[in-house]
Design a protein around this motif. Structure first.
Motif, PDB file in Angstrom:
ATOM      1  N   UNK A 141      69.398 -72.864 -73.042  1.00  0.00           N
ATOM      2  CA  UNK A 141      70.339 -72.686 -74.134  1.00  0.00           C
ATOM      3  C   UNK A 141      71.738 -72.800 -73.549  1.00  0.00           C
ATOM      4  N   UNK A 142      72.590 -73.572 -74.199  1.00  0.00           N
ATOM      5  CA  UNK A 142      73.947 -73.774 -73.690  1.00  0.00           C
ATOM      6  C   UNK A 142      74.758 -72.502 -73.853  1.00  0.00           C
ATOM      7  N   UNK A 143      75.704 -72.313 -72.935  1.00  0.00           N
ATOM      8  CA  UNK A 143      76.607 -71.182 -73.088  1.00  0.00           C
ATOM      9  C   UNK A 143      77.646 -71.567 -74.128  1.00  0.00           C
ATOM     10  N   UNK A 144      77.772 -70.763 -75.166  1.00  0.00           N
ATOM     11  CA  UNK A 144      78.650 -71.092 -76.277  1.00  0.00           C
ATOM     12  C   UNK A 144      79.877 -70.196 -76.237  1.00  0.00           C
ATOM     13  N   UNK A 156      80.959 -79.944 -75.391  1.00  0.00           N
ATOM     14  CA  UNK A 156      80.725 -80.641 -76.660  1.00  0.00           C
ATOM     15  C   UNK A 156      81.169 -79.726 -77.783  1.00  0.00           C
ATOM     16  N   UNK A 157      81.928 -80.284 -78.728  1.00  0.00           N
ATOM     17  CA  UNK A 157      82.331 -79.502 -79.888  1.00  0.00           C
ATOM     18  C   UNK A 157      81.425 -79.858 -81.056  1.00  0.00           C
ATOM     19  N   UNK A 158      80.776 -78.864 -81.623  1.00  0.00           N
ATOM     20  CA  UNK A 158      79.908 -79.057 -82.786  1.00  0.00           C
ATOM     21  C   UNK A 158      80.263 -78.014 -83.829  1.00  0.00           C
ATOM     22  N   UNK A 159      80.080 -78.376 -85.091  1.00  0.00           N
ATOM     23  CA  UNK A 159      80.436 -77.467 -86.175  1.00  0.00           C
ATOM     24  C   UNK A 159      79.394 -77.565 -87.292  1.00  0.00           C
ATOM     25  N   UNK A 207      81.719 -74.409 -82.516  1.00  0.00           N
ATOM     26  CA  UNK A 207      82.692 -74.238 -81.443  1.00  0.00           C
ATOM     27  C   UNK A 207      82.324 -75.084 -80.238  1.00  0.00           C
ATOM     28  N   UNK A 208      82.985 -74.809 -79.138  1.00  0.00           N
ATOM     29  CA  UNK A 208      82.756 -75.553 -77.898  1.00  0.00           C
ATOM     30  C   UNK A 208      81.495 -75.053 -77.216  1.00  0.00           C
ATOM     31  N   UNK A 209      80.662 -75.973 -76.801  1.00  0.00           N
ATOM     32  CA  UNK A 209      79.438 -75.663 -76.069  1.00  0.00           C
ATOM     33  C   UNK A 209      79.642 -76.166 -74.647  1.00  0.00           C
ATOM     34  N   UNK A 210      79.585 -75.266 -73.675  1.00  0.00           N
ATOM     35  CA  UNK A 210      79.793 -75.600 -72.270  1.00  0.00           C
ATOM     36  C   UNK A 210      78.439 -75.831 -71.618  1.00  0.00           C
ATOM     37  N   UNK A 211      78.255 -77.006 -71.012  1.00  0.00           N
ATOM     38  CA  UNK A 211      76.989 -77.364 -70.374  1.00  0.00           C
ATOM     39  C   UNK A 211      77.256 -77.598 -68.896  1.00  0.00           C
ATOM     40  N   UNK A 212      76.911 -76.630 -68.036  1.00  0.00           N
ATOM     41  CA  UNK A 212      77.115 -76.829 -66.596  1.00  0.00           C
ATOM     42  C   UNK A 212      76.169 -77.909 -66.072  1.00  0.00           C
ATOM     43  N   UNK A 213      76.683 -78.797 -65.216  1.00  0.00           N
ATOM     44  CA  UNK A 213      75.875 -79.845 -64.600  1.00  0.00           C
ATOM     45  C   UNK A 213      75.808 -79.565 -63.100  1.00  0.00           C
ATOM     46  N   UNK A 214      74.816 -78.779 -62.711  1.00  0.00           N
ATOM     47  CA  UNK A 214      74.695 -78.338 -61.332  1.00  0.00           C
ATOM     48  C   UNK A 214      73.364 -78.803 -60.748  1.00  0.00           C
TER      49      UNK A 214
END
Length: 185
Positions: free
Chosen positions: A3-6, A79-82, A118-125
């Protein structure tokens, strides 16, 4: 599946840029889409306006391809989703793939999003929690809310970590007054 950190609605990833730890590098890439309605393409996806959006026009999966000219370190996608504005057009399942080109993409993240706003932050690690190095990122929309066919994405940002200077370590200038004068002309 993760689940993305929102962030809270309206929280802008540019706040991270202001701390001096990351830098947006989307302008250094070549962007392409699997499909789009006329007037709802890459320009709207990258225009920094949360009222505009990319709208796909075709069958799923809907793809956003981000290609860099050289191998690039990427720390995070935003990514911004609404859901309130886009309803059945809002993505509910996304896959993030990376590789050297279209032929060797590997999925590194798959996200389930429940009515995002809102903004969804997806870490790419990678496996040792370091930012990935890649030539290409592909974001695939695998499903939409309410089984919608086409999708809306309002904004996508790509961030790289800011490297420490080899000249010396100076304290980070994070106040507005310092930021105004941090570059040399």
């Amino acid at each position: 599946m993760a689940t993305a950190s929102k962030t809270p609605p309206g929280a802008d990833p540019k706040q991270l840029e202001r701390t001096g730890t990351v830098r947006e590098i989307g302008s250094q890439a070549v962007w392409s889409l699997s499909s789009c309605k006329p007037g709802f393409g890459v320009d709207q996806l990258r225009d920094d306006n949360l009222e505009t959006y990319w709208q796909s026009d075709g069958s799923q999966p809907h793809l956003v391809n981000i290609q860099f000219r050289r191998k690039t370190t990427v720390k995070m996608l935003c990514i911004y989703a609404d859901y309130k504005s886009d309803e059945s057009y809002t993505p509910s399942k996304i896959s993030v793939r990376v590789g050297n080109n279209f032929h060797n993409l590997q999925e590194i993240r798959q996200l389930e999003m429940v009515e995002p706003s809102g903004w969804i932050h997806i870490p790419l690690l990678d496996l040792v929690n370091s930012p990935i190095r890649t030539f290409m990122i592909q974001i695939a929309v695998l499903a939409n809310h309410q089984n919608g066919r086409d999708t809306h994405m309002r904004q996508i940002k790509v961030y790289t970590p800011v490297e420490e200077s080899s000249i010396g370590k100076y304290p980070r200038c994070t106040t507005v007054d310092f930021m105004m004068y941090r570059t040399i002309r």
